[in-house]
Design an enzyme around this catalytic site. Sequence first.
Site, PDB file in Angstrom:
ATOM      1  N   CYS A  35      37.971  26.039  55.742  1.00 48.50           N
ATOM      2  CA  CYS A  35      38.421  25.090  54.726  1.00 48.50           C
ATOM      3  C   CYS A  35      38.602  23.690  55.301  1.00 48.50           C
ATOM      4  O   CYS A  35      38.725  22.728  54.557  1.00 48.50           O
ATOM      5  CB  CYS A  35      39.716  25.571  54.083  1.00 48.50           C
ATOM      6  SG  CYS A  35      41.062  25.704  55.262  1.00 48.50           S
ATOM      7  N   CYS A 104      46.349  30.303  54.594  1.00 47.49           N
ATOM      8  CA  CYS A 104      47.114  29.080  54.825  1.00 47.49           C
ATOM      9  C   CYS A 104      48.396  29.422  55.594  1.00 47.49           C
ATOM     10  O   CYS A 104      48.821  28.671  56.478  1.00 47.49           O
ATOM     11  CB  CYS A 104      47.450  28.398  53.507  1.00 47.49           C
ATOM     12  SG  CYS A 104      46.072  28.354  52.353  1.00 47.49           S
TER      13      CYS A 104
HETATM   14 FE1  FES Z   1      42.731  26.489  54.072  1.00 52.85          FE
HETATM   15 FE2  FES Z   1      44.875  26.224  52.630  1.00 52.85          FE
HETATM   16  S1  FES Z   1      42.841  26.256  51.917  1.00 52.85           S
HETATM   17  S2  FES Z   1      44.758  26.231  54.780  1.00 52.85           S
END
Ligand code: FES
Length: 132
Positions: A35, A104
Site C-alpha cells: 500500500c 495496518c
Molecule cells: Fe496499508 Fe493501511 S492501507 S497501512
Amino acid sequence: MEAYSEKVMEHFRNPRNVGEIENPDGIGKVGNPVCGDIMELYIKVKDNVITDAKFKTFGCGAAIATSSMVTELVKGKTVDEAMKVSNRAVAEALGGLPPIKMHCSVLAEEALKKALDDYQRRTVKKLSGKAA
Ligand code: FES
C-alpha cells in the site's frame, strides 16, 4: 466508512501523540510495500519504562488510528511489557478493524518492535562503551 468502529474514527480524526521526539531512545521505521504506507515510531525510555511515545505516519486512516493507539498503549509500560503488545491488541483496543485493514495494525506492531529493538541496541552499545 461504516466498516470502521467509532474508536478508529475518533483516533483518526484526533490522533494522540503525533510528532517526533527529540533525542529519542528508540526509533522504528517501517513501511508496507503493497500500500506504500509509512510509519515512524519514537520512544523515550527511563529506568526501563516507556515514558513517551510519538509517531509520524504517512498512510491510511487505519494506519493513523493504530499508530495513535499503539503510542497510547505503550506509555507507562516496561520495555518487556511493550514487547508483548501485538497488532491484535492494538486492533482490539480500537474496537476492531475490517479484515482488509488488519495489515495496518501489523505495521504499528512492527514499528513498535523496531523502536524497542533500536532502544535495546543503543543500551547495549552504551553499556559496552562504559565497560571499555
Ligand atoms: Fe496499508 Fe493501511 S492501507 S497501512
